[in-house]
Motif scaffolding. Structure first.
Motif, PDB file in Angstrom:
ATOM      1  N   LEU A 104       0.837  -1.200   0.000  1.00 26.18           N
ATOM      2  CA  LEU A 104       0.000   0.000   0.000  1.00 26.18           C
ATOM      3  C   LEU A 104       0.869   1.245   0.000  1.00 26.18           C
ATOM      4  CD1 LEU A 104      -2.760  -0.872   2.619  1.00 26.18           C
ATOM      5  CD2 LEU A 104      -2.971  -0.847   0.146  1.00 26.18           C
ATOM      6  N   GLN A 105       0.479   2.201  -0.828  1.00 22.88           N
ATOM      7  CA  GLN A 105       1.102   3.515  -0.858  1.00 22.88           C
ATOM      8  C   GLN A 105       0.007   4.563  -0.801  1.00 22.88           C
ATOM      9  OE1 GLN A 105       3.239   3.748  -4.546  1.00 22.88           O
ATOM     10  NE2 GLN A 105       5.058   2.759  -3.701  1.00 22.88           N
ATOM     11  N   TYR A 106       0.328   5.718  -0.218  1.00 22.52           N
ATOM     12  CA  TYR A 106      -0.610   6.837  -0.282  1.00 22.52           C
ATOM     13  C   TYR A 106       0.165   8.122  -0.465  1.00 22.52           C
ATOM     14  CZ  TYR A 106       0.252   8.279   4.590  1.00 22.52           C
ATOM     15  OH  TYR A 106       0.825   8.724   5.752  1.00 22.52           O
ATOM     16  N   VAL A 162      -4.747   9.943  -2.142  1.00 22.43           N
ATOM     17  CA  VAL A 162      -4.928   8.742  -2.956  1.00 22.43           C
ATOM     18  C   VAL A 162      -4.215   7.578  -2.282  1.00 22.43           C
ATOM     19  CG1 VAL A 162      -4.511   7.679  -5.206  1.00 22.43           C
ATOM     20  CG2 VAL A 162      -5.085  10.101  -5.060  1.00 22.43           C
ATOM     21  N   LYS A 171      -3.142   3.587  -2.985  1.00 26.76           N
ATOM     22  CA  LYS A 171      -2.975   2.617  -4.065  1.00 26.76           C
ATOM     23  C   LYS A 171      -2.448   1.301  -3.503  1.00 26.76           C
ATOM     24  CE  LYS A 171      -1.167   4.110  -7.986  1.00 26.76           C
ATOM     25  NZ  LYS A 171      -0.210   4.742  -8.931  1.00 26.76           N
ATOM     26  N   ASN A 172      -2.940   0.209  -4.056  1.00 26.75           N
ATOM     27  CA  ASN A 172      -2.381  -1.109  -3.773  1.00 26.75           C
ATOM     28  C   ASN A 172      -1.517  -1.477  -4.971  1.00 26.75           C
ATOM     29  OD1 ASN A 172      -1.735  -3.728  -3.166  1.00 26.75           O
ATOM     30  ND2 ASN A 172      -3.824  -4.490  -3.168  1.00 26.75           N
ATOM     31  N   ILE A 173      -0.214  -1.330  -4.832  1.00 21.43           N
ATOM     32  CA  ILE A 173       0.691  -1.623  -5.939  1.00 21.43           C
ATOM     33  C   ILE A 173       1.185  -3.065  -5.898  1.00 21.43           C
ATOM     34  CG2 ILE A 173       1.414   0.769  -6.172  1.00 21.43           C
ATOM     35  CD1 ILE A 173       4.066  -0.107  -4.803  1.00 21.43           C
ATOM     36  N   LYS A 200      -3.327  -3.370  -7.883  1.00 20.24           N
ATOM     37  CA  LYS A 200      -3.229  -2.303  -8.896  1.00 20.24           C
ATOM     38  C   LYS A 200      -4.445  -1.387  -8.900  1.00 20.24           C
ATOM     39  CE  LYS A 200       0.452  -4.457 -10.245  1.00 20.24           C
ATOM     40  NZ  LYS A 200       1.260  -4.686  -9.073  1.00 20.24           N
ATOM     41  N   ASP A 201      -5.210  -1.375  -7.806  1.00 22.94           N
ATOM     42  CA  ASP A 201      -6.392  -0.524  -7.706  1.00 22.94           C
ATOM     43  C   ASP A 201      -6.089   0.635  -6.771  1.00 22.94           C
ATOM     44  OD1 ASP A 201      -8.931   0.346  -8.193  1.00 22.94           O
ATOM     45  OD2 ASP A 201      -9.950  -1.270  -7.115  1.00 22.94           O
ATOM     46  N   LEU A 202      -6.914   1.665  -6.835  1.00 27.06           N
ATOM     47  CA  LEU A 202      -6.729   2.824  -5.963  1.00 27.06           C
ATOM     48  C   LEU A 202      -8.064   3.350  -5.494  1.00 27.06           C
ATOM     49  CD1 LEU A 202      -7.487   5.677  -7.639  1.00 27.06           C
ATOM     50  CD2 LEU A 202      -5.403   5.066  -8.798  1.00 27.06           C
TER      51      LEU A 202
END
Length: 190
Positions: free
Chosen positions: A33-35, A69, A71-73, A120-122
């Motif tokens: 996870l990134q934000y 935002v 994101k699940n990378i 790959k969704d956000l």
């Protein structure tokens, strides 16, 4: 056979250089996870703020806006994604529109919980507050991992030829490093 003896190191170095990123990605499915804060603005509104008696409290008003935002990378779904704000925002819009639940803790923290976030969704959060500050993000996490904050900035975009040249130089550099390691190992052990 003489060809392999003469160029064996070079062939192995090239194969390892080209295959290493793909092998490491395929071997470790995980949630990452990134934000980041896409933007944050304060608008000065040239309209006086009046109290209940019609007297001017301040000459201008301020509207604060922020977009966050998440994101699940990773290559695995994030289960029970929870975004915790310091307090409940005055106005909140999420996108894309999807089902979520809200939990307000006894100390005033405001949590938004999604059942899952696909790989790959956000999901984005647009916050708006008028004449009060925006809440900060306390934590973003799921069952598997906590999110990592990414600082973003605008950069110049280069042409396709420049990108290809950089990719070629990086590939050649990787090939050279692997070749030198294999050459050094051969000198040490042979």
């Amino acid at each position: 056979m003489e060809f392999l003896q003469a160029y064996g190191k070079e062939i192995i170095a090239a194969i390892l250089t080209l295959a290493a990123p793909f092998i490491s990605r395929w071997l470790t499915p995980s949630t990452k996870l990134q934000y980041y804060t896409m933007h944050e603005y304060t608008y000065l509104i040239p309209q006086p703020l009046l109290d209940e008696h019609g007297e001017v409290v301040q000459q201008t008003q301020m509207a604060h806006a922020k977009t966050i935002v998440v994101k699940n990378i990773g290559s695995q779904a994030a289960k029970n994604l929870e975004v915790v704000f310091n307090w409940k925002p005055m106005f909140l819009n999420t996108w894309p529109s999807r089902k979520y639940s809200i939990h307000d803790s006894p100390d005033g923290r405001h949590s938004i919980i999604y059942e899952s976030l696909a790989p790959k969704d956000l999901v984005g959060f647009e916050l708006l507050a008028v004449n009060v500050p925006l809440p900060g993000v306390l934590s973003i996490r799921c069952e598997q991992v906590a999110a990592k904050e990414i600082l973003i900035q605008h950069i110049q975009r280069y042409g396709q030829w420049t990108n290809w040249a950089i990719l070629a130089l990086m590939t050649f550099g990787g090939f050279t490093i692997v070749y030198l390691i294999l050459w050094a190992l051969q000198k040490l052990f042979l």
